[in-house]
Scaffold this motif. Structure first.
Motif, PDB file in Angstrom:
ATOM      1  N   PHE A 113       0.765  -1.070   0.172  1.00 44.31           N
ATOM      2  CA  PHE A 113      -0.040  -0.003  -0.028  1.00 44.31           C
ATOM      3  C   PHE A 113       0.894   1.268  -0.147  1.00 44.31           C
ATOM      4  CE2 PHE A 113      -3.775  -2.328   2.145  1.00 44.31           C
ATOM      5  CZ  PHE A 113      -4.040  -2.856   1.078  1.00 44.31           C
ATOM      6  N   ILE A 114       1.830   1.288   0.701  1.00 45.46           N
ATOM      7  CA  ILE A 114       2.576   2.487   1.107  1.00 45.46           C
ATOM      8  C   ILE A 114       3.375   2.689  -0.448  1.00 45.46           C
ATOM      9  CG2 ILE A 114       4.686   3.262   2.277  1.00 45.46           C
ATOM     10  CD1 ILE A 114       3.996   1.759   4.380  1.00 45.46           C
ATOM     11  N   ALA A 115       4.080   1.685  -0.632  1.00 49.67           N
ATOM     12  CA  ALA A 115       5.030   1.979  -2.196  1.00 49.67           C
ATOM     13  C   ALA A 115       3.927   2.359  -3.252  1.00 49.67           C
ATOM     14  CB  ALA A 115       5.861   0.794  -2.416  1.00 49.67           C
ATOM     15  N   ALA A 116       2.807   1.591  -3.462  1.00 44.69           N
ATOM     16  CA  ALA A 116       2.007   1.574  -4.612  1.00 44.69           C
ATOM     17  C   ALA A 116       1.233   3.264  -4.465  1.00 44.69           C
ATOM     18  CB  ALA A 116       0.882   0.707  -4.607  1.00 44.69           C
ATOM     19  N   VAL A 117       1.099   3.826  -3.517  1.00 49.05           N
ATOM     20  CA  VAL A 117       0.399   4.926  -3.355  1.00 49.05           C
ATOM     21  C   VAL A 117       1.288   6.138  -3.214  1.00 49.05           C
ATOM     22  CG1 VAL A 117      -1.246   6.462  -2.263  1.00 49.05           C
ATOM     23  CG2 VAL A 117      -1.758   3.817  -2.647  1.00 49.05           C
ATOM     24  N   SER A 118       2.392   5.961  -2.404  1.00 51.67           N
ATOM     25  CA  SER A 118       3.045   7.223  -1.959  1.00 51.67           C
ATOM     26  C   SER A 118       4.094   7.575  -2.916  1.00 51.67           C
ATOM     27  CB  SER A 118       3.985   6.789  -0.562  1.00 51.67           C
ATOM     28  OG  SER A 118       4.743   6.069  -0.938  1.00 51.67           O
ATOM     29  N   ILE A 119       4.552   6.782  -3.685  1.00 52.30           N
ATOM     30  CA  ILE A 119       5.862   7.190  -4.784  1.00 52.30           C
ATOM     31  C   ILE A 119       5.072   7.937  -5.982  1.00 52.30           C
ATOM     32  CG2 ILE A 119       7.376   6.426  -6.161  1.00 52.30           C
ATOM     33  CD1 ILE A 119       8.230   4.147  -4.155  1.00 52.30           C
ATOM     34  N   PRO A 120       3.948   7.163  -6.588  1.00 53.92           N
ATOM     35  CA  PRO A 120       3.313   8.066  -7.518  1.00 53.92           C
ATOM     36  C   PRO A 120       2.733   9.235  -7.093  1.00 53.92           C
ATOM     37  CG  PRO A 120       2.575   5.821  -7.701  1.00 53.92           C
ATOM     38  CD  PRO A 120       3.382   5.937  -6.313  1.00 53.92           C
ATOM     39  N   LEU A 121       2.358   9.266  -5.694  1.00 53.10           N
ATOM     40  CA  LEU A 121       1.568  10.639  -5.204  1.00 53.10           C
ATOM     41  C   LEU A 121       2.766  11.625  -5.100  1.00 53.10           C
ATOM     42  CD1 LEU A 121      -0.750  12.009  -4.174  1.00 53.10           C
ATOM     43  CD2 LEU A 121      -0.208  10.951  -1.912  1.00 53.10           C
ATOM     44  N   GLY A 122       3.769  11.118  -4.638  1.00 51.19           N
ATOM     45  CA  GLY A 122       5.130  12.286  -4.230  1.00 51.19           C
ATOM     46  C   GLY A 122       5.523  12.677  -5.402  1.00 51.19           C
ATOM     47  N   VAL A 123       5.601  11.730  -6.673  1.00 46.44           N
ATOM     48  CA  VAL A 123       6.092  12.320  -7.976  1.00 46.44           C
ATOM     49  C   VAL A 123       4.991  13.477  -8.558  1.00 46.44           C
ATOM     50  CG1 VAL A 123       6.558  11.708 -10.271  1.00 46.44           C
ATOM     51  CG2 VAL A 123       7.368  10.311  -8.383  1.00 46.44           C
ATOM     52  N   ALA A 124       3.666  13.041  -8.411  1.00 49.16           N
ATOM     53  CA  ALA A 124       2.750  13.904  -9.054  1.00 49.16           C
ATOM     54  C   ALA A 124       2.749  15.139  -8.096  1.00 49.16           C
ATOM     55  CB  ALA A 124       1.260  13.129  -8.968  1.00 49.16           C
ATOM     56  N   TRP A 125       2.757  15.239  -6.861  1.00 48.18           N
ATOM     57  CA  TRP A 125       2.839  16.310  -6.210  1.00 48.18           C
ATOM     58  C   TRP A 125       4.054  17.316  -6.392  1.00 48.18           C
ATOM     59  CZ3 TRP A 125       2.730  15.985  -0.100  1.00 48.18           C
ATOM     60  CH2 TRP A 125       2.230  17.322   0.360  1.00 48.18           C
ATOM     61  N   ALA A 126       5.198  16.575  -6.785  1.00 52.81           N
ATOM     62  CA  ALA A 126       6.320  17.543  -6.999  1.00 52.81           C
ATOM     63  C   ALA A 126       6.307  18.118  -8.502  1.00 52.81           C
ATOM     64  CB  ALA A 126       7.609  16.712  -6.924  1.00 52.81           C
ATOM     65  N   LYS A 127       5.723  17.553  -9.441  1.00 47.27           N
ATOM     66  CA  LYS A 127       5.374  18.019 -10.682  1.00 47.27           C
ATOM     67  C   LYS A 127       4.386  18.858 -10.726  1.00 47.27           C
ATOM     68  CE  LYS A 127       5.374  14.953 -14.097  1.00 47.27           C
ATOM     69  NZ  LYS A 127       5.167  13.643 -14.788  1.00 47.27           N
ATOM     70  N   SER A 128       3.348  19.021 -10.082  1.00 48.31           N
ATOM     71  CA  SER A 128       2.241  19.793 -10.055  1.00 48.31           C
ATOM     72  C   SER A 128       2.770  21.152  -9.775  1.00 48.31           C
ATOM     73  CB  SER A 128       1.054  19.492  -9.156  1.00 48.31           C
ATOM     74  OG  SER A 128      -0.040  20.465  -8.901  1.00 48.31           O
ATOM     75  N   GLY A 129       2.295  22.045 -10.498  1.00 49.09           N
ATOM     76  CA  GLY A 129       2.471  23.582 -10.339  1.00 49.09           C
ATOM     77  C   GLY A 129       1.348  24.306  -9.662  1.00 49.09           C
ATOM     78  N   SER A 130       0.214  23.427  -9.324  1.00 45.34           N
ATOM     79  CA  SER A 130      -0.846  24.246  -8.734  1.00 45.34           C
ATOM     80  C   SER A 130      -0.759  24.398  -7.337  1.00 45.34           C
ATOM     81  CB  SER A 130      -2.247  23.090  -9.081  1.00 45.34           C
ATOM     82  OG  SER A 130      -3.202  23.425  -8.263  1.00 45.34           O
ATOM     83  N   ARG A 131      -1.237  25.915  -6.959  1.00 47.04           N
ATOM     84  CA  ARG A 131      -1.052  26.026  -5.504  1.00 47.04           C
ATOM     85  C   ARG A 131      -2.140  25.345  -4.712  1.00 47.04           C
ATOM     86  NH1 ARG A 131       0.409  32.390  -5.473  1.00 47.04           N
ATOM     87  NH2 ARG A 131       2.554  32.417  -6.158  1.00 47.04           N
ATOM     88  N   PHE A 132      -3.260  25.248  -5.337  1.00 45.17           N
ATOM     89  CA  PHE A 132      -4.532  24.875  -4.673  1.00 45.17           C
ATOM     90  C   PHE A 132      -4.133  23.147  -4.243  1.00 45.17           C
ATOM     91  CE2 PHE A 132      -8.260  22.168  -4.825  1.00 45.17           C
ATOM     92  CZ  PHE A 132      -9.028  22.615  -3.916  1.00 45.17           C
ATOM     93  N   LEU A 133      -3.827  22.440  -5.340  1.00 47.37           N
ATOM     94  CA  LEU A 133      -3.371  20.906  -5.023  1.00 47.37           C
ATOM     95  C   LEU A 133      -2.060  20.905  -4.048  1.00 47.37           C
ATOM     96  CD1 LEU A 133      -3.836  17.976  -5.595  1.00 47.37           C
ATOM     97  CD2 LEU A 133      -2.149  18.396  -7.691  1.00 47.37           C
ATOM     98  N   ASP A 134      -1.285  21.779  -3.856  1.00 43.34           N
ATOM     99  CA  ASP A 134      -0.024  21.555  -3.037  1.00 43.34           C
ATOM    100  C   ASP A 134      -0.698  21.990  -1.558  1.00 43.34           C
ATOM    101  OD1 ASP A 134       2.607  21.709  -2.641  1.00 43.34           O
ATOM    102  OD2 ASP A 134       2.320  23.841  -1.884  1.00 43.34           O
ATOM    103  N   ALA A 135      -1.404  22.953  -1.562  1.00 43.91           N
ATOM    104  CA  ALA A 135      -2.096  23.162  -0.239  1.00 43.91           C
ATOM    105  C   ALA A 135      -2.971  22.236   0.304  1.00 43.91           C
ATOM    106  CB  ALA A 135      -3.055  24.400  -0.224  1.00 43.91           C
TER     107      ALA A 135
END
Length: 317
Positions: A113-135
């Motif tokens: 669960f940890i690996a399957a969700v956190s790594i894609p989520l962390g990458v998408a979060w870093a790539k996102s430029g959205s302030r709303f999504l970041d907050a």
């Protein structure tokens, strides 16, 4: 080979020191184990007989040597509190062997669960430029990290067990009776363990990637014509994963060693629950072996992390 040899020697020496410390600690803890086993109505003759049978009349150094020799030969001793029948104590190896698969499968599901969700989520979060999504992700992950594990377990039980009836709280299914039913029951304890770890790992990976994205080699890669995808996954993610691997190693060591609180909340007969009950009943042979087990798991996981470092970055020595 020299690097590998040093790590193996460190593992062996640490196990030896921990075994000595654990054995010594239980020799100086106040209380009479024999009286605890036999009860208050035992005769002095019976107490003396049991003390001799268990080797308590020998010097501590002799008992430690006998215990270490037995462990090295696969003889982990017998439990003071658990028994096969009225006349035969339960071997510690057999007792732990019954509990270990529960903790190991719980750890496997949690890590998936940890690996399957956190790594894609962390990458998408870093790539996102959205302030709303970041907050939004910042608030969600912060909340998930702040919730105590026992409360999270209770919350998961209430939501998925009582409201949605996806499992029956307390109706544990043994792996020897129904393996798939056993795994199905473990999904929800594993989810309780994984949720805060997913938040931590995703947040850690995101911060690590943002740090890498600000370094000079990223601009150099773009100037050489590398695509954004190649830079992100071929360079940034690989370098950003180095500290994350250490963090994941800590998580694996923690959940494989036994998630004590979650096992208590969901009524799982795993290593963590056995450790708590053995401490409360002064079952020192079981506690000593469990301490060695936890120590070995932690050291071995970090040993694998060090080897993985060498694979990712051969410059590490």
């Amino acid at each position: 080979m020299k690097y590998l040899g040093k790590k193996i020697m460190t593992l062996i020496m640490t196990l030896f020191l921990v075994s000595a410390a654990a054995f010594l600690a239980f020799q100086i803890i106040p209380g009479d184990v024999v009286a605890s086993i036999l009860g208050t109505e035992a005769t002095p003759e019976r107490e003396a007989q049991l003390r001799e049978e268990l080797g308590f009349n020998d010097p501590p150094l002799v008992r430690y040597g006998r215990w270490v020799t037995g462990v090295l030969q696969g003889d982990l001793g017998v439990s003071y509190r658990y028994s096969k029948n009225m006349n035969e104590m339960m071997p510690v190896a057999e007792l732990i062997g019954d509990k270990l698969p529960v903790t190991l499968w719980l750890a496997v599901l949690s890590f998936v669960f940890i690996a399957a969700v956190s790594i894609p989520l962390g990458v998408a979060w870093a790539k996102s430029g959205s302030r709303f999504l970041d907050a939004a992700l910042g608030v969600i992950t912060q909340t998930a990290m702040a919730v105590p594990s026992f409360f999270l377990g209770i919350l998961v039980t209430y939501v998925f067990g009582i409201l949605f009836h996806l499992f029956s709280p307390g109706a544990y299914v043994g792996y020897e009776d129904n393996f798939w039913g056993f795994l199905g029951y473990l999904v929800f304890p594993a989810l309780s363990i994984a949720l805060p770890k997913i938040a931590m790992t995703a947040r850690f990976l995101r911060n690590s990637m943002l740090t890498e994205l600000g370094l000079d080699y990223v601009r150099t890669a773009y100037s050489k014509g590398c695509t954004k995808k190649r830079v992100m996954y071929g360079h940034v993610l690989r370098n950003a994963m180095m500290p994350v691997i250490t963090f994941l190693g800590m998580i694996v060591a923690e959940i494989v060693a036994g998630s004590i609180v979650i096992e208590q909340v969901f009524g799982l007969p795993g290593i963590g629950r056995l450790l708590i009950s053995s401490i409360s009943t002064r079952d020192f042979p079981v506690v000593e072996i469990l301490i060695l087990y936890i120590t070995f798991v932690v050291i071995f996981v970090y040993f694998l992390v060090d080897l993985l470092y060498k694979v990712i970055d051969p410059r590490i020595s």
